[in-house]
Design a protein around this motif. Structure first.
Motif, mmCIF file in Angstrom:
data_model
loop_
_atom_site.group_PDB
_atom_site.id
_atom_site.type_symbol
_atom_site.label_atom_id
_atom_site.label_comp_id
_atom_site.label_asym_id
_atom_site.label_seq_id
_atom_site.Cartn_x
_atom_site.Cartn_y
_atom_site.Cartn_z
ATOM 1 N N ARG A 84 -8.407 -1.089 45.081
ATOM 2 C CA ARG A 84 -9.038 -0.752 46.351
ATOM 3 C C ARG A 84 -8.684 0.725 46.549
ATOM 4 O O ARG A 84 -9.350 1.271 46.955
ATOM 5 C CB ARG A 84 -7.534 -0.893 46.754
ATOM 6 N N ASN A 130 -11.233 2.120 48.150
ATOM 7 C CA ASN A 130 -11.038 3.150 49.534
ATOM 8 C C ASN A 130 -11.281 4.775 49.822
ATOM 9 O O ASN A 130 -11.948 5.516 51.155
ATOM 10 C CB ASN A 130 -9.178 3.424 50.343
ATOM 11 N N ASP A 150 -9.393 -3.483 53.679
ATOM 12 C CA ASP A 150 -9.942 -4.089 52.094
ATOM 13 C C ASP A 150 -8.721 -5.980 52.244
ATOM 14 O O ASP A 150 -7.798 -6.190 53.231
ATOM 15 C CB ASP A 150 -8.275 -4.010 51.765
ATOM 16 N N ILE A 188 -17.418 -4.363 48.397
ATOM 17 C CA ILE A 188 -17.560 -4.136 47.309
ATOM 18 C C ILE A 188 -16.501 -4.941 46.786
ATOM 19 O O ILE A 188 -15.757 -5.401 47.179
ATOM 20 C CB ILE A 188 -17.006 -2.658 47.327
ATOM 21 N N GLU A 189 -16.516 -5.988 45.431
ATOM 22 C CA GLU A 189 -16.442 -7.075 45.249
ATOM 23 C C GLU A 189 -15.538 -7.124 43.966
ATOM 24 O O GLU A 189 -16.407 -6.138 42.939
ATOM 25 C CB GLU A 189 -16.727 -8.297 45.325
ATOM 26 N N GLU A 199 -15.376 -9.009 36.698
ATOM 27 C CA GLU A 199 -16.754 -8.797 37.638
ATOM 28 C C GLU A 199 -16.507 -7.879 38.836
ATOM 29 O O GLU A 199 -15.897 -7.782 39.695
ATOM 30 C CB GLU A 199 -17.139 -9.833 38.205
ATOM 31 N N TYR A 200 -17.813 -6.581 39.157
ATOM 32 C CA TYR A 200 -17.574 -6.254 40.362
ATOM 33 C C TYR A 200 -19.197 -5.641 40.864
ATOM 34 O O TYR A 200 -20.230 -5.880 40.583
ATOM 35 C CB TYR A 200 -17.656 -4.264 39.183
ATOM 36 N N ARG A 201 -18.947 -5.744 41.843
ATOM 37 C CA ARG A 201 -20.425 -6.416 42.543
ATOM 38 C C ARG A 201 -20.272 -5.539 44.296
ATOM 39 O O ARG A 201 -19.302 -5.267 44.088
ATOM 40 C CB ARG A 201 -20.401 -7.321 43.091
ATOM 41 N N LEU A 202 -21.411 -4.700 43.994
ATOM 42 C CA LEU A 202 -21.920 -4.292 44.986
ATOM 43 C C LEU A 202 -23.027 -4.560 45.781
ATOM 44 O O LEU A 202 -23.755 -5.386 44.898
ATOM 45 C CB LEU A 202 -22.594 -2.444 44.349
ATOM 46 N N GLN A 203 -22.702 -4.456 47.267
ATOM 47 C CA GLN A 203 -23.521 -4.954 48.510
ATOM 48 C C GLN A 203 -24.309 -4.061 49.628
ATOM 49 O O GLN A 203 -23.104 -3.592 50.195
ATOM 50 C CB GLN A 203 -23.055 -6.661 48.679
ATOM 51 N N MET A 217 -8.394 10.753 46.418
ATOM 52 C CA MET A 217 -7.755 9.805 48.476
ATOM 53 C C MET A 217 -7.178 10.961 48.985
ATOM 54 O O MET A 217 -6.718 12.448 48.387
ATOM 55 C CB MET A 217 -6.967 9.270 48.267
ATOM 56 N N LEU A 231 -1.103 1.674 48.163
ATOM 57 C CA LEU A 231 -2.041 0.809 47.736
ATOM 58 C C LEU A 231 -1.931 0.392 46.064
ATOM 59 O O LEU A 231 -2.879 0.183 45.253
ATOM 60 C CB LEU A 231 -3.162 2.497 47.439
#
Lengths: 327, 327
Positions: A131, A135, A143, A268-269, B269-273, B315, B326
């Motif tokens: 997160r 962010n 989120d 983002i996942e 798993e980490y995924r960006l689109q 941040m 967060l």
């Protein structure tokens, strides 16, 4: 070798024990317990099981204590008590009470000159980090966090307290359609009910009123009333055969926009699929124990969270090796 | 306000410009360029466009320079040159040459008393962080990185250099079956060809020998010969209509085992689109510019990577607020 002690030898303590075994730079030097030490059988040979009131005898013999007590009730008492003498890691997970717990532990750690890292695990922990990074990179966005499919110990315990229930397991299940809408960047507003369902597997006493039990579960405030809940009555044999694991997981998704007019969309996942929640959490705790050891060696003191720890501190390798192989 | 300057106003520079606009604690104070400043039209009103050889006049007026030059050739020269006078961020992405680039920039930064952070973006960058956290938590396991579906600028450029080609776009596409096997924790051994395919959209000169062009693409060493490559000849109109975006993305998957006998399996798993690779990369650079500003204020010097930066530094909010909202 980093000398680790475990306080509390339940599921999480066993997970930490396994993680220490699999870390080449660590050794387990003691397990502290409130039970009769004679009744605690470790899986690591040659490690003493010590009554918790004799913990102070281990000052100078332990680098980091991993506090594996029950979260909601134990940790606000025991983590400060440990921090008065040792560097300590815990997995305190009552999100709303983290600021208060942080303040207490920080005060004790600063005074004692120890390093503490609280709320370590996957949520809070790796999910919180996801997160935060998401962010930082996409300040304009939303989120979403989904948990499951996995066993919730708190909800399972709540069912067990109902009259006529012998045992129970509760699975938290994300609603796949909601996950798909979030992943597609729709930014939907989702109620509690629209995000997760609850599946209960219950072993009832012979002759118990099943309709009453089912109704008590489904109407239980906070735990079940706000969710679509299904209740399956099964035999003790079936529970033992199919529901003894402690799997969990879930995902954090942030979708957000960039561009001069915020016209460009990104998603983002982060997703975890865990066969054993306590073993995975134990492994996260052990990585942060390495960081605590290093901070203490540098002379740092006070309380930290995962937000304050540079990621390189979690790895056994040095900076040059990390840059060459992982960057 | 953190005062940001951009060196190089191409796609990435424009992405950084947009990210600064969307950051409440930052302002853009200059854009440095090697082009004739009169030909560079910014989208942010009132910001001077300055010839790169007058950069030093901005000492004391800029907190962090974000170096947006072309990676493979420019950055090894320009990042050290900037680091001699300013804190600097770059997105150097030739993985094999990172140690050498780090050493050069570190030497200059230490001597000049500046802070530099290199190889910032998503790979290297957020993907590297995912690999590191996943390796720290699951030391026994395997990493896989898949890129795409997205435009590879390097591969598109390679096609454009072929005789008879007017323009081209190359998409890198992960093989879905391979991703599914990795996600299921199979830990497969995958050849280069089994992980990605390459899709090319090519505009040829009128009367060009299409069979020769297709053959030259498919047999090009390093770029295409090791992949299953498809070539589509299209008109300039179609290219302009359908292929002007710069989308990208991909995923990092690590599956690994825990337990006393490594009997328990987990998958991270980490995924960006991403709809725009340069806008997203620019947003990552800007988050790390905030960290560089803070490190410089604390009196730190020398070269860093994403591995060395505590996430809270990215941040705008302070620690108490981050813990409350967060964690």
């Amino acid at each position: 070798m980093i000398r680790i002690a475990i306080a509390g030898y339940g599921n999480l303590g066993k997970g930490v024990e396994a993680a220490v075994k699999n870390a080449a730079d660590m050794e387990l030097v003691a397990v502290f317990t409130r039970r009769d030490p004679a009744t605690v059988k470790l899986r690591t040979p040659g490690v003493p099981v010590v009554p918790v009131d004799r913990m102070e005898e281990y000052c100078g013999k332990v680098d980091v204590v991993v506090n594996c007590g029950g979260s909601a009730t134990d940790l606000p008492e025991t983590t400060p008590a440990i921090a008065a003498h040792f560097s300590v890691i815990d997995s305190f997970d009552t999100h709303a009470r983290i600021p208060e717990h942080f303040a207490t532990v920080d005060g004790v750690s600063e005074k004692a000159g120890t390093v503490s890292i609280i709320s370590v695990g996957w949520d809070p922990g790796l999910f919180s980090l996801t997160r935060m990074y998401a962010n930082a990179v996409l300040p304009n966005g939303n989120d979403y966090t989904f948990w499951g499919r996995g066993v919730s110990q708190g909800h399972s315990d709540a069912i067990r307290r109902i009259d006529g229930v012998l045992d129970a397991r509760q699975y938290t299940v994300p609603v796949e359609d909601a996950v798909a809408r979030v992943r597609a960047g729709e930014n939907p507003e989702l109620s509690v009910r629209e995000k997760h369902t609850r599946e209960c597997y219950v072993v009832a006493e012979e002759g118990a009123d099943l309709a009453r039990i089912e109704n008590e579960i489904k109407t239980m405030p906070n735990y079940f009333a706000d969710y679509d809940t299904t209740v399956h009555f099964i035999s003790m044999e079936e529970l033992r055969e199919k529901h003894m694991g402690i799997p969990h997981g879930g995902c954090v998704i942030r979708s957000g926009n960039t561009g001069m007019d915020l016209e460009t969309k990104h998603t983002i996942e982060y997703r975890l699929q865990l066969e054993s929640n306590p073993e995975f959490t134990g492994s996260v705790l052990i990585a942060y124990a390495r960081a605590a050891f290093r901070l203490a060696k540098k002379g740092e003191t006070g309380c930290h969270t995962v937000f304050d720890i540079a990621p390189a501190l979690l790895m056994p390798e040095d900076g040059a090796e990390l840059r060459a192989h992982l960057l």
